[in-house]
Design a protein around this motif. Sequence first.
Motif, mmCIF file in Angstrom:
data_model
loop_
_atom_site.group_PDB
_atom_site.id
_atom_site.type_symbol
_atom_site.label_atom_id
_atom_site.label_comp_id
_atom_site.label_asym_id
_atom_site.label_seq_id
_atom_site.Cartn_x
_atom_site.Cartn_y
_atom_site.Cartn_z
ATOM 1 N N SER A 59 0.844 -1.197 0.000
ATOM 2 C CA SER A 59 0.000 0.000 0.000
ATOM 3 C C SER A 59 0.880 1.249 0.000
ATOM 4 N N ASP A 60 0.297 2.360 -0.422
ATOM 5 C CA ASP A 60 1.033 3.625 -0.353
ATOM 6 C C ASP A 60 1.466 3.907 1.084
ATOM 7 N N GLN A 116 5.223 4.549 2.311
ATOM 8 C CA GLN A 116 5.536 5.842 2.924
ATOM 9 C C GLN A 116 6.117 5.705 4.320
ATOM 10 N N ARG A 174 4.890 6.328 -3.691
ATOM 11 C CA ARG A 174 3.553 5.896 -4.072
ATOM 12 C C ARG A 174 3.738 4.614 -4.880
ATOM 13 N N VAL A 175 2.912 3.627 -4.630
ATOM 14 C CA VAL A 175 3.047 2.343 -5.306
ATOM 15 C C VAL A 175 2.952 2.514 -6.819
ATOM 16 N N ARG A 176 2.082 3.375 -7.276
ATOM 17 C CA ARG A 176 1.950 3.598 -8.726
ATOM 18 C C ARG A 176 3.286 4.047 -9.334
#
Length: 159
Positions: A77-78, A82, A89-91
């Motif tokens: 997860s983000d 973090q 950010r995962v993206r």
Amino acid sequence: MEDDVMVRVTAAVRRGQAGERAAARHDLAAMWAEVERGGGDDFHRCVIAHFMADLQESGREELMWDERALAAVDGVSDERAQEFHASLRVRGFMPSLYLSLADDHRRLGDPDRAREFLAKARATSDALGEDAYGELVRGAMDKISRALTEGSTEPLPDH
């Protein structure tokens, strides 16, 4: 938060970059075994596998590790990323993960799969910043695209 696994991953990556590839591979393999026994999470798995891939001697082994990194990212997860660094950010991981797989398939002589992963890398490249890392990944996309057009299966310089 101090993350002991990530401190050790960073040290291993530096060893590999300094030319101590076998030692770095050994260190990362030990960390992989540790996280597989429950001493880490999918964030650790993704990062370890991503860097482990770059240290492999064979294209098939590199592909296996890159596939592990991509599989692990689904569980990140983000918020977890973090915990390591507030900017993550995962993206933002996806273009590099897809690009690694594109290059693996290209070098293994599977241009169709390489193009599929290159398209996925390009489709997620909007997550890259306008910084040195973003430029590096975008430049690698262009190099892989050119190599595919040329039908090359040779390793790319600086990749």
